[in-house]
Design an enzyme around this catalytic site. Structure first.
Site, PDB file in Angstrom:
ATOM      1  N   CYS A 155      43.811 -48.768  13.296  1.00  0.00           N
ATOM      2  CA  CYS A 155      42.994 -49.980  13.451  1.00  0.00           C
ATOM      3  C   CYS A 155      42.686 -50.219  14.917  1.00  0.00           C
ATOM      4  O   CYS A 155      43.446 -50.878  15.623  1.00  0.00           O
ATOM      5  CB  CYS A 155      43.711 -51.188  12.847  1.00  0.00           C
ATOM      6  SG  CYS A 155      42.793 -52.736  12.990  1.00  0.00           S
ATOM      7  N   CYS A 158      42.530 -53.820  15.939  1.00  0.00           N
ATOM      8  CA  CYS A 158      43.815 -54.520  16.066  1.00  0.00           C
ATOM      9  C   CYS A 158      44.514 -54.107  17.354  1.00  0.00           C
ATOM     10  O   CYS A 158      45.135 -54.919  18.023  1.00  0.00           O
ATOM     11  CB  CYS A 158      44.751 -54.167  14.910  1.00  0.00           C
ATOM     12  SG  CYS A 158      44.117 -54.558  13.286  1.00  0.00           S
ATOM     13  N   ASP A 159      44.439 -52.836  17.681  1.00  0.00           N
ATOM     14  CA  ASP A 159      45.365 -52.275  18.670  1.00  0.00           C
ATOM     15  C   ASP A 159      44.719 -51.830  19.976  1.00  0.00           C
ATOM     16  O   ASP A 159      45.425 -51.505  20.933  1.00  0.00           O
ATOM     17  CB  ASP A 159      46.112 -51.091  18.043  1.00  0.00           C
ATOM     18  CG  ASP A 159      46.855 -51.491  16.774  1.00  0.00           C
ATOM     19  OD1 ASP A 159      47.107 -52.689  16.603  1.00  0.00           O
ATOM     20  OD2 ASP A 159      47.159 -50.608  15.954  1.00  0.00           O
TER      21      ASP A 159
END
Lengths: 330, 108
Positions: A155, A158-159
């Site tokens: 992701c 997300c990261d």
């Protein structure tokens, strides 16, 4: 949030006109249409988990969605899906935050188990709409599991933030790989796109943008053999497919976008699948080979795979289910 | 005991963790993380239902990059359980309420 539920009551199975499995654009659009048609649908959205289910679908792992009509300035993926969900609930869709463990489509009413797959089914369904979508493929390396969350990520949105000023790699050559690469270029000092061919599969507009991005470099005809690092990602072992030359390249982060596989394990042996695992639907309809079971979205679409086509096919499934139920005297 | 979730910053983190009379579950999150949004209501529920046995705390990684670096956060949602000021358990990725409670159970 009166229609939210994380558990189902034990006891005898509940008979429903429509059970919808999956909560991406297809499932939630089907839910909007079914609830507006007074079919009182229950939608089983899956469990939040980084490895299997993804309630809200693949858009939950994206940032700006720029091609969904009606949002001229773009919209965040999770925000778009929160809107879909709210709209379905507004018309009375009951949403269950759990995983379907088993289905039985061999006789009507159909049986759907949520939670334990033993004992009585949770629901009996006059019709079922399957919209379980697809999920991102991984490379299939042991090191992936060990380093997931420690520099290996599925992701980027997300990261990516955690790789500010570092060198990262994206594996893949399609639209989603380039989207991830460009997103990561906001944080990382460099982004290397590793692709096994010598040309990209991505759309022209994405290619133009990616090739113009100064932080992106491309490593063509190259495959990843291993992800190296004990407690966090340190390097990638890559092989040139033409020369077979193997070398280790240092990266702090690795993101993978090499394609998708449909979430059809639940339906094997019950619904017709194509060779690539996607559900078969009859041309210009959402009908599967089982009368009363309909399919919508990426689970049956290995070609378009867009949020808007998923939503459109969810609408088709709802209308197909409604008309079919009418013919059954429902 | 207050059931409310505390929001930790680089300034307040150590004080809150060290002064806690219950285990503290720290959720590293950000506004742009879809899976983080999914677990937020689950943490609200646990905070309300288990107030006597656990304190839920949150760290916005965007506003508190130093804490993210200090704890080696490279993926969110990431949850760390602190017991007596030490990390007792760490979890990466979203999970449902049942699973989260069973992951936490041995430490409460």
């Amino acid at each position: 949030m009166t229609n939210d539920s994380t558990s189902t009551s034990p006891g005898s199975p509940e008979l429903r006109k429509v059970v919808i499995i999956g909560s991406g654009p297809a499932g939630l659009t089907a839910a909007i249409y079914c609830s507006r048609a007074n079919l009182s649908p229950v939608l089983i959205e899956g469990e939040p988990s980084s490895t299997s289910d993804q309630p809200g679908g693949q858009l939950m792992l994206t940032t700006e969605v720029e091609n969904y009509p009606g949002f001229p300035d773009g919209i965040m993926g999770p925000e778009l899906m929160a809107g879909f969900r709210k709209q379905a609930q507004r018309f009375g869709t009951e949403i269950i935050t759990a995983k379907v463990s088993r289905v039985d489509f061999s006789e009507r009413p159909f049986k759907v188990w949520v939670g334990p797959s033993e004992g009585d089914p949770t629901y009996l369904a006059e019709s079922v709409i399957v919209s379980t979508g697809a999920q991102a493929l991984m490379l299939g390396l042991d090191s992936e599991q060990r380093l997931l969350g420690h520099g290996f990520s599925t992701c980027a949105t997300c990261d990516g933030f955690f790789f500010r000023g570092q060198d990262v790699a994206v594996v893949g050559g399609g639209d989603s790989a380039l989207e991830e690469a460009m997103f990561l270029s906001r944080f990382a000092s460099s982004v290397t796109v590793i692709h096994r061919r010598d040309e990209l599969r991505a759309s022209k507009i994405m290619q133009d943008r990616a090739l113009a991005n100064e932080k992106l470099t491309f490593l063509w005809n190259t495959v990843v053999e291993d992800i190296l690092g004990e407690s966090s990602v340190e390097a990638l072992r890559v092989r040139d497919v033409n020369t077979d030359e193997v070398r280790d390249l240092p990266f702090a982060g690795v993101f993978v976008a090499i394609g998708h596989r449909p979430n059809t394990d639940l339906f094997k042996g019950q619904l017709d699948l194509k060779d690539n695992g996607y559900l078969v639907t009859q041309p210009s309809s959402s009908r599967t080979n089982v009368e009363g079971v309909f399919a919508a979205g990426d689970v049956q679409d290995d070609w378009y795979r867009q949020a808007i086509t998923a939503a459109g096919s969810g609408c088709m499934a709802a209308i197909d289910a409604e008309r079919w139920l009418e013919t059954q005297g429902g | 005991m207050s059931a409310s979730i505390v929001h930790l910053t680089e300034g307040s983190f150590d004080e809150v963790i060290n002064a806690a009379d219950r285990p503290v579950l720290v959720d590293f999150w950000a506004d742009w993380c879809g899976p983080c949004r999914q677990i937020a209501p689950i943490l609200d529920e646990i905070s309300a239902e288990k107030a006597d046995s656990i304190q839920i705390a949150k760290v916005d990684v965007e506003a508190n990059g130093g804490l993210a670096i200090r704890f080696g956060v490279k993926s969110i949602p990431m949850m760390l359980l602190f017991k007596d000021g030490e990390i007792a358990h760490s979890m990466i990725g979203a999970r449902n309420k049942e699973q989260l409670l069973s992951d936490l159970a041995p430490y409460l």
